[in-house]
Design a protein around this motif. Structure first.
Motif, mmCIF file in Angstrom:
data_model
loop_
_atom_site.group_PDB
_atom_site.id
_atom_site.type_symbol
_atom_site.label_atom_id
_atom_site.label_comp_id
_atom_site.label_asym_id
_atom_site.label_seq_id
_atom_site.Cartn_x
_atom_site.Cartn_y
_atom_site.Cartn_z
ATOM 1 N N UNK A 61 35.596 36.258 17.408
ATOM 2 C CA UNK A 61 34.566 37.285 17.664
ATOM 3 C C UNK A 61 34.356 38.142 16.419
ATOM 4 N N UNK A 62 35.455 38.444 15.751
ATOM 5 C CA UNK A 62 35.369 39.226 14.511
ATOM 6 C C UNK A 62 34.500 38.482 13.479
ATOM 7 N N UNK A 63 34.698 37.169 13.391
ATOM 8 C CA UNK A 63 33.907 36.400 12.420
ATOM 9 C C UNK A 63 32.455 36.254 12.852
ATOM 10 N N UNK A 64 32.171 36.613 14.077
ATOM 11 C CA UNK A 64 30.770 36.681 14.519
ATOM 12 C C UNK A 64 30.251 38.110 14.385
ATOM 13 N N UNK A 65 30.974 38.918 13.662
ATOM 14 C CA UNK A 65 30.603 40.303 13.311
ATOM 15 C C UNK A 65 30.644 41.271 14.487
ATOM 16 N N UNK A 66 31.375 40.896 15.547
ATOM 17 C CA UNK A 66 31.536 41.862 16.634
ATOM 18 C C UNK A 66 32.250 43.092 16.078
ATOM 19 N N UNK A 67 31.824 44.281 16.513
ATOM 20 C CA UNK A 67 32.373 45.508 15.918
ATOM 21 C C UNK A 67 33.691 45.946 16.534
ATOM 22 N N UNK A 68 33.896 45.639 17.815
ATOM 23 C CA UNK A 68 35.131 46.129 18.429
ATOM 24 C C UNK A 68 35.449 45.422 19.727
ATOM 25 N N UNK A 69 36.690 45.609 20.170
ATOM 26 C CA UNK A 69 37.086 45.112 21.488
ATOM 27 C C UNK A 69 37.753 46.249 22.259
ATOM 28 N N UNK A 70 37.554 46.227 23.561
ATOM 29 C CA UNK A 70 38.216 47.186 24.443
ATOM 30 C C UNK A 70 39.277 46.401 25.203
ATOM 31 N N UNK A 71 40.519 46.805 25.030
ATOM 32 C CA UNK A 71 41.654 46.084 25.644
ATOM 33 C C UNK A 71 42.361 47.024 26.595
ATOM 34 N N UNK A 72 42.348 46.827 27.870
ATOM 35 C CA UNK A 72 41.729 45.730 28.586
ATOM 36 C C UNK A 72 40.878 46.271 29.714
ATOM 37 N N UNK A 73 39.997 45.415 30.195
ATOM 38 C CA UNK A 73 39.341 45.756 31.437
ATOM 39 C C UNK A 73 40.353 45.598 32.575
ATOM 40 N N UNK A 74 40.156 46.326 33.620
ATOM 41 C CA UNK A 74 41.039 46.186 34.793
ATOM 42 C C UNK A 74 40.141 45.819 35.960
ATOM 43 N N UNK A 75 40.211 44.551 36.359
ATOM 44 C CA UNK A 75 39.306 44.067 37.405
ATOM 45 C C UNK A 75 39.815 44.484 38.776
ATOM 46 N N UNK A 76 38.928 44.410 39.746
ATOM 47 C CA UNK A 76 39.400 44.496 41.134
ATOM 48 C C UNK A 76 40.404 43.370 41.332
ATOM 49 N N UNK A 77 41.503 43.677 41.974
ATOM 50 C CA UNK A 77 42.489 42.626 42.220
ATOM 51 C C UNK A 77 42.639 42.414 43.712
ATOM 52 N N UNK A 78 42.919 41.157 44.101
ATOM 53 C CA UNK A 78 43.019 40.902 45.540
ATOM 54 C C UNK A 78 44.386 41.272 46.103
ATOM 55 N N UNK A 79 44.399 41.620 47.360
ATOM 56 C CA UNK A 79 45.645 41.810 48.092
ATOM 57 C C UNK A 79 45.440 41.125 49.447
ATOM 58 N N UNK A 80 46.504 41.046 50.236
ATOM 59 C CA UNK A 80 46.362 40.430 51.556
ATOM 60 C C UNK A 80 46.799 41.429 52.619
ATOM 61 N N UNK A 81 45.942 41.612 53.594
ATOM 62 C CA UNK A 81 46.281 42.468 54.736
ATOM 63 C C UNK A 81 47.064 41.604 55.730
ATOM 64 N N UNK A 82 48.370 41.888 55.861
ATOM 65 C CA UNK A 82 49.234 41.044 56.681
ATOM 66 C C UNK A 82 48.927 41.184 58.171
ATOM 67 N N UNK A 83 48.378 42.333 58.595
ATOM 68 C CA UNK A 83 48.056 42.501 60.007
ATOM 69 C C UNK A 83 46.778 41.754 60.382
ATOM 70 N N UNK A 84 45.777 41.920 59.530
ATOM 71 C CA UNK A 84 44.482 41.300 59.855
ATOM 72 C C UNK A 84 44.334 39.903 59.265
ATOM 73 N N UNK A 85 45.342 39.468 58.512
ATOM 74 C CA UNK A 85 45.320 38.141 57.894
ATOM 75 C C UNK A 85 44.039 37.882 57.110
ATOM 76 N N UNK A 86 43.726 38.822 56.256
ATOM 77 C CA UNK A 86 42.537 38.615 55.433
ATOM 78 C C UNK A 86 42.740 39.232 54.054
ATOM 79 N N UNK A 87 41.917 38.759 53.132
ATOM 80 C CA UNK A 87 42.000 39.308 51.775
ATOM 81 C C UNK A 87 41.382 40.696 51.740
#
Ligand code: FMN
Length: 325
Positions: A181-207
Motif C-alpha cells: 500500500x505504501x508503494x501505491x502512495x497510500x498516506x497512512x494506515x489506521x491500526x486497527x478497526x474493531x468490527x462487530x464480533x459475534x457471540x452466542x446466546x446460550x438461552x435463545x440458541x442464536x447468534x
C-alpha cells in the motif's frame, strides 16, 4: 507547556489524539465539543458504500443483528449522501481542526466517484474502512489483498487529499500488505478497526452481537503491530486505534511509533470532555520524563529502535509463558 503537536497524513495536528469514526462524530455540535476538548482531528461517522450503491433493504437481507438493522435503516433514510457532504462543509466552517471523512467499503467500484465530492467540499483527508471478511476458502490471500491495492491505486489517482486505510487485524502478512500500500502512495494506515464480533446466546440458541465497546487490554495487539510496522515501513503514517482509554496508553502507542492515536469507546463511556483528561495525562507524563515535544520520544521504542526487536514477536511471548508453572 509541552508541545503536543504531531504530523499525520501531512496535516499538522495540535494534539495526537483523534476522535475516531463513530456516532460521536456524526453532527456538527459534537464535532465542536470534540475540538473544545482538545482533539487534534476528527474522523466523521462513516458513510457506507452500500448507502452509495443500493437501497437499504438490499443490504439488510439476512442480517442477524436487529439493532444494526434499525440503525442502518434509519441511518440510510435520514442521512442521504448530500447530508454527508453538508456535514463536512458545516464542520469545516465551525472548527479549525482537520476534518477527516470516512467511507466503509467492500470494493473499489463506482463509489470511488463519490470520494471526489468529499474532497471538493473540503475534507482534509479520507479514511477508508475496508470491511469485508475473507471467508471464501477458494480465494487466496493475495486475491483478497488485491482489493486493497486496487482501491489504493484508484483513490490515489483520483484524489489530491491524503488517504488512509483503516485495517482489520487479520492478514497473513500485515507488513507485506502495508508495504504494498505504501508503494501505491497510500498516506497512512489506521491500526486497527474493531468490527462487530459475534457471540452466542446460550438461552435463545442464536447468534448475537458481542460487546460493542473495547476494553483497555485490547491495546496490546495494536501496540505490537504499531511497533513492528513503524519500525519496518517508516514513511507511512500510522494512527493507532482500539484500546486507547487513557493518556498512558496513548503515550505507549506514540513510543511504539504511532503518529497519532484514535479514541472511541472510552468517550462513549465517559463523555467527550474526557478527551481533555487523556491529553492532560499524556502531557503530565511528558513533563515527568522531560520531553518537551512528542517528536522527542515518538518511535523511541519501535521495532527498529529497541535493542531486542524480538520482544515484539510472538516467540518471546511463548518463552515468557513457558516460565510460568
Ligand atoms: C458505536 C460505534 C460506532 C462505530 N462506527 C464506526 C464507523 O462508522 N466507521 C468506522 O470506521 N468505525 C466505527 N467504529 C469503530 C471505531 O471507530 C473504533 O475503530 C473502534 O471502536 C476501536 O476503537 P476504541 O477501542 O477506541 O473504541 C464504531 C465504534 C463504535 C463503538
Amino acid at each position: 507547556m509541552a508541545d503536543l503537536s504531531v504530523n499525520y497524513l501531512g496535516l499538522k495536528l495540535k494534539s495526537p489524539v483523534i476522535v475516531s469514526s463513530s456516532g460521536l462524530t456524526d453532527a456538527v455540535d459534537k464535532i465542536v465539543e470534540i475540538e473544545k476538548s482538545g482533539a487534534g482531528a476528527v474522523v466523521l461517522k462513516s458513510i457506507f458504500e452500500e448507502q452509495l450503491k443500493y437501497e437499504a433493504n438490499q443490504y439488510l437481507v439476512n442480517n442477524d443483528y436487529p439493532e444494526a438493522e434499525d440503525y442502518i435503516r434509519n441511518y440510510t433514510k435520514d442521512n442521504s449522501v448530500d447530508k454527508y457532504l453538508d456535514l463536512i462543509e458545516e464542520a469545516k466552517k465551525e472548527v479549525d481542526i482537520p476534518v477527516i471523512a470516512s467511507v466503509n467499503c467492500v470494493t473499489s467500484s463506482e463509489w470511488v466517484n463519490f470520494a471526489k465530492k468529499i474532497e471538493e467540499v473540503g475534507a482534509d483527508a479520507l479514511e477508508v474502512n475496508v470491511f469485508f471478511l475473507p471467508v471464501n476458502k477458494d480465494t487466496s490471500s493475495l486475491d483478497y489483498e488485491k482489493v486493497y491495492c486496487d482501491l489504493a491505486d484508484e483513490l490515489k489517482q483520483r484524489l489530491n487529499i491524503p488517504v488512509a486505510f483503516k485495517l482489520g487485524r487479520q492478514f497473513s502478512n500485515l507488513p507485506g500488505l502495508v508495504n504494498r500500500l505504501y508503494h501505491r502512495r497510500l498516506d497512512g494506515v489506521v491500526l486497527f478497526n474493531r468490527f462487530y464480533e459475534p457471540d452466542i446466546d446460550l438461552d435463545k440458541l442464536r447468534l448475537t452481537a458481542a460487546e460493542v465497546f473495547s476494553t483497555p487490554s485490547e491495546i496490546r495487539q495494536t501496540l505490537r503491530w504499531v511497533g513492528i510496522l513503524s519500525g519496518t515501513i517508516e514513511d507511512i503514517d500510522i494512527a493507532a486505534s482500539t484500546g486507547v482509554h487513557d493518556g498512558g496508553s496513548a503515550i505507549k502507542l506514540l513510543l511504539a511509533g504511532a503518529s497519532a492515536v484514535q479514541v472511541c469507546s472510552v468517550l462513549y463511556k465517559k463523555g467527550i470532555p474526557y478527551l481533555q483528561t487523556i491529553i492532560n495525562e499524556a502531557e503530565a507524563w511528558m513533563k515527568e520524563h522531560n520531553f518537551s515535544s512528542v517528536a522527542d520520544f515518538r518511535g523511541k521504542l519501535n521495532y527498529h529502535s529497541i535493542q531486542d526487536p524480538v520482544l515484539y514477536e510472538r516467540s518471546q511471548f511463548m518463552r515468557y509463558f513457558s516460565s510460568i508453572h
